[in-house]
Design a protein around this motif. Sequence first.
Motif, PDB file in Angstrom:
ATOM      1  N   ARG A   1      20.156   2.686  15.730  1.00 18.64           N
ATOM      2  CA  ARG A   1      18.808   2.965  16.211  1.00 18.64           C
ATOM      3  C   ARG A   1      18.877   3.819  17.474  1.00 18.64           C
ATOM      4  NH1 ARG A   1      15.926  -1.832  17.929  1.00 18.64           N
ATOM      5  NH2 ARG A   1      17.969  -2.569  18.612  1.00 18.64           N
TER       6      ARG A   1
ATOM      7  N   GLU B   1      19.476   7.371  11.421  1.00 19.75           N
ATOM      8  CA  GLU B   1      19.033   5.979  11.293  1.00 19.75           C
ATOM      9  C   GLU B   1      19.047   5.530   9.841  1.00 19.75           C
ATOM     10  OE1 GLU B   1      15.226   5.412  13.137  1.00 19.75           O
ATOM     11  OE2 GLU B   1      16.112   5.071  15.116  1.00 19.75           O
TER      12      GLU B   1
ATOM     13  N   GLU C   1      23.250  -2.423  17.801  1.00 14.36           N
ATOM     14  CA  GLU C   1      23.011  -2.755  16.402  1.00 14.36           C
ATOM     15  C   GLU C   1      22.445  -4.154  16.286  1.00 14.36           C
ATOM     16  OE1 GLU C   1      26.207  -1.895  13.683  1.00 14.36           O
ATOM     17  OE2 GLU C   1      27.165  -0.604  15.164  1.00 14.36           O
TER      18      GLU C   1
ATOM     19  N   GLU D   1      16.307   5.671  20.763  1.00 16.76           N
ATOM     20  CA  GLU D   1      15.026   5.685  21.463  1.00 16.76           C
ATOM     21  C   GLU D   1      14.987   6.882  22.400  1.00 16.76           C
ATOM     22  OE1 GLU D   1      12.160   2.927  24.315  1.00 16.76           O
ATOM     23  OE2 GLU D   1      14.200   2.273  23.856  1.00 16.76           O
TER      24      GLU D   1
ATOM     25  N   LYS E   1      16.165  10.445  12.691  1.00 16.51           N
ATOM     26  CA  LYS E   1      15.736   9.651  11.542  1.00 16.51           C
ATOM     27  C   LYS E   1      16.788   9.678  10.446  1.00 16.51           C
ATOM     28  CE  LYS E   1      10.685   9.858  11.915  1.00 16.51           C
ATOM     29  NZ  LYS E   1       9.460  10.461  11.331  1.00 16.51           N
TER      30      LYS E   1
ATOM     31  N   ILE F   1      15.634  -0.522   8.864  1.00 10.77           N
ATOM     32  CA  ILE F   1      15.424  -1.045  10.198  1.00 10.77           C
ATOM     33  C   ILE F   1      14.225  -0.352  10.801  1.00 10.77           C
ATOM     34  CG2 ILE F   1      17.838  -1.615  10.654  1.00 10.77           C
ATOM     35  CD1 ILE F   1      18.170   1.055  11.959  1.00 10.77           C
ATOM     36  N   LYS F   2      13.643  -0.955  11.803  1.00  6.53           N
ATOM     37  CA  LYS F   2      12.494  -0.360  12.483  1.00  6.53           C
ATOM     38  C   LYS F   2      12.910   0.924  13.166  1.00  6.53           C
ATOM     39  CE  LYS F   2       9.107  -1.243  16.097  1.00  6.53           C
ATOM     40  NZ  LYS F   2       8.651  -2.190  17.130  1.00  6.53           N
ATOM     41  N   SER F   3      12.154   1.995  12.968  1.00  9.90           N
ATOM     42  CA  SER F   3      12.488   3.274  13.569  1.00  9.90           C
ATOM     43  C   SER F   3      11.910   3.360  14.973  1.00  9.90           C
ATOM     44  CB  SER F   3      11.958   4.435  12.720  1.00  9.90           C
ATOM     45  OG  SER F   3      12.163   5.642  13.395  1.00  9.90           O
ATOM     46  N   GLU F   4      12.771   3.380  15.973  1.00 10.19           N
ATOM     47  CA  GLU F   4      12.310   3.523  17.351  1.00 10.19           C
ATOM     48  C   GLU F   4      11.749   4.922  17.585  1.00 10.19           C
ATOM     49  OE1 GLU F   4      12.213   1.127  19.511  1.00 10.19           O
ATOM     50  OE2 GLU F   4      13.233  -0.339  18.262  1.00 10.19           O
TER      51      GLU F   4
END
Length: 390
Positions: A375, A369, A389, A377, A366, A106-109
């Motif tokens: 995730r 994650e 999610e 932020e 990280k 998944i995109k790491s915020e």
Amino acid sequence: MTPFNHQKELQKIIQRYVAGTATAEEILFVEKYYQYLDKNANVLDGQNADELKEMAEANFMAIKSKIDLPQRKKIVPLYKYISAAAVLLLMSGIAFVFLNKSKPVIKSEIAVNKKLDVLPGTDKAILTLADGSKVVLDEHTSTDISDKDGLKISRTEDGQLVYTILDQGDLKTKSTVSYNTIQTPKGGQYQVILPDGTKVWLNAASSLKYPEVFTGNERRVELTGEAYFEVAKNKAKPFHVKNHNQDVEVLGTHFNINSYMDDNTIKTTLLEGSVRVSNGKSVRILKPGEQSVADGNGIIRLAAEVDTDDETAWKNGLFQFNNANLKSILSQLERWYDINIDYSSVPDKKYNGMVPRKAKLSEVLKMLEKTGNIRFEIVEGRNLKVLPEK
């Protein structure tokens, strides 16, 4: 799917490796294990978590079975030279945590908010003396704090507050017992060596109240938060720790008390010796390796299973999670990194892993994650959001 049966063994070896207590054979093993993971990252990339767990287990045993190397006179641990991400990989003890090599599921915020990253806590505290004056304890504080009435209070360069009795005669002339209190803030930790030689490690957001000198036929201190004790043996003067409505009585032993009350419980974990835990409603005598859990109703029970390494990892500079729920993990991060967390969207999930407390907040997040569909932020004002999610 085959369970990762050797994760605990690997974690213990790595823990000794980082603490500097590993044998030459164990140091060589850790280095070889890391080198294998580093070399084969492109092969492992893209595998799902279950497959990687199986591969990790197989490779762990394959590498370990081949090690039969002579002792080296001088060994410089590998972690001194590899990147922070690689150290995190070593500490996690799980082959599928590749922070700088794998393609994120998944995109790491966290990567988006690097400028808002949070540094780990440090050795800092506030000492309140008997006269009410306060002394800030950090790297800038003078090493000589007080020297009067036969008692010297000093600070060492490595984050210890030390009480030294210089003249018993002067102390005996004092008509009243004087108390000191040491308090760690969020993002702080400190060690205290009490006048009787007892050593206390204070975790973040904790406090310890104690007499400058123990008089009478017992030794008593008061704790809030979490602390690890190595009590100096003195059969003539039992040592008591009061925290909330609980009393822990010892003669000389090593134990940890967690009384943050995040889940309305007080956990007392014994590593060596014997302790008696009581609160007016229940009494438990603990043996080494046991843990008592006191709930909000005053009932003290013995934990069904406890890993003392998990309970004391913080003292050894580690976050160590073995089937730990996310809320309890975030509570630890909140205290150590002095951040504010919105718990409204925290899912009911459990995690395994091991991370050095010297890591930046983003490195810990990280890992979480990468080991689960979650995730985070980091936002302005040292705030952390748990994102829904996808």
